[in-house]
Design an enzyme around this catalytic site. Sequence first.
Site, short mmCIF file in Angstrom:
data_model
loop_
_atom_site.label_atom_id
_atom_site.label_comp_id
_atom_site.label_asym_id
_atom_site.label_seq_id
_atom_site.Cartn_x
_atom_site.Cartn_y
_atom_site.Cartn_z
N LYS A 19 5.79 -4.47 12.11
CA LYS A 19 4.57 -3.86 11.57
C LYS A 19 3.32 -4.62 11.98
CE LYS A 19 5.74 -4.20 7.21
NZ LYS A 19 7.10 -4.76 7.35
N ASN A 30 -1.19 -4.59 4.25
CA ASN A 30 -0.19 -5.64 4.12
C ASN A 30 -0.41 -6.79 5.09
OD1 ASN A 30 2.32 -6.34 2.70
ND2 ASN A 30 3.27 -6.19 4.71
N HIS A 41 14.39 -6.02 0.71
CA HIS A 41 13.76 -5.81 -0.60
C HIS A 41 14.70 -5.22 -1.65
CE1 HIS A 41 10.08 -7.04 1.23
NE2 HIS A 41 9.99 -5.99 2.00
#
Length: 438
Positions: free
Chosen positions: A113, A135, A183
């Site tokens: 990302k 983020n 996560h």
Amino acid sequence: MEKVLVIGAARSGIAVTRLLCKMGYEVYLTDQKEIEQKEQLNALGVHVFDQGHPDALKAISYAFVVKNPGIPYRAAFVHYFVQKQVPIYTEIEIAYRYAKNFSYAAITGTDGKTTVTTLLYEMLKTEKNALVAGNIGTPLSELVLEHDQKDYTVALELSNFQLLGIESFAPDVCVVTNLAPDHLDYMDSLEDYYRSKMKIYENCKSDAWFIRNVDDEEIMKYAQGIPCEVIDFSLTRQDVALYRDEKFAYLKDKVLFKLEDLKIVGGFNCGNAMMAACMAYRMGVSVNSIQKVISEFRGVEHRIEYVDTLKDVRIYNDSKATNTHAACAALSAFDHNVILLCGGKDKHISFEDLKQYDQKIKHCFSFGQTKDHFKDIFTHQTSCETMEEALYQAYNMASAGDVILLSPACSSFDQFKNFEVRGEIFKELVKQLKEKES
């Protein structure tokens, strides 16, 4: 005046609180820790409750709640509002509602990302009023507060935590780079994690683009019911819209860039560059500008970052590789003749994973507490006291065509404050070598 509750007073929480005040809401802000800006926020009319979440806040009727992305929905105080069916957003949604003059290129996924977002931003700012947010480090609400009077194009990195809190956010182009387990301490299941990533396109208009990585089985499984134009992407196939051959990267048969111009290494980084270029093109950036940025981009700092080429030896800084998994990823990006610099704080972990790359390693110069731990890992290995000594020995050994790679596979705390300092010192040492050569 409608009341709203902000849970979490980290940087994004403070920014969205200020933005909500500007939007005319009566804002209540709460955090488990002490809120340093309490006086300034009180002066804006914010009701501040720090060092805990008092039950009195549950008795108030809120239009919606804004939650820090890192706080799980199962946290007791948050879960109360989930059960009460109060809408819960993250600051991305609030910023989007306020900044109607912004346009968005949004990136999510498990890996890659930050590289895609950073490269895209570099492309956007060649021709646009561009911002980078999310983020990657800067809250979108913070930038909206500062720049709400102009039209901006935003490269926006989004975690699945942030995506869980959107309702109307709609980017002009978006991508899920890839999917892998992550996560699970936050999400109820792996399926929920994967599905949360797909929220990135759920509100897209029909003329928006979603770049779909057809090489990723999980993306193909979960990317369904897409409301906008789908741009299929592959590193291995050429029957898709976004593809490559031996020389070029293409979008619908238009050349985006020459592969040989790409400084960041590895097939995965070629894919990152293709995604960024496609997104920039959709946002109106010319191919010439895309190609110029591709040829100059040296990577995200400390992540297989191209530093320089001295006497035909390429030098890379991968100081962020603080474990063997990250070091393996870096080594997989090179074909052969790698002179590896590794070592650091002894975390009592095994380095056996690195053995699979022994044939690629021309020589390993290891340093720090773990300098001797690599003797049984690589056929050709020398122990050094410091990174500086390791670099100088590597440079003296190197021949044209070799790669010197700092990828420590260890944390930095034996000799450096953190991996960033380690990387900065490494780059400075390379600079000094270049000055000696000239």
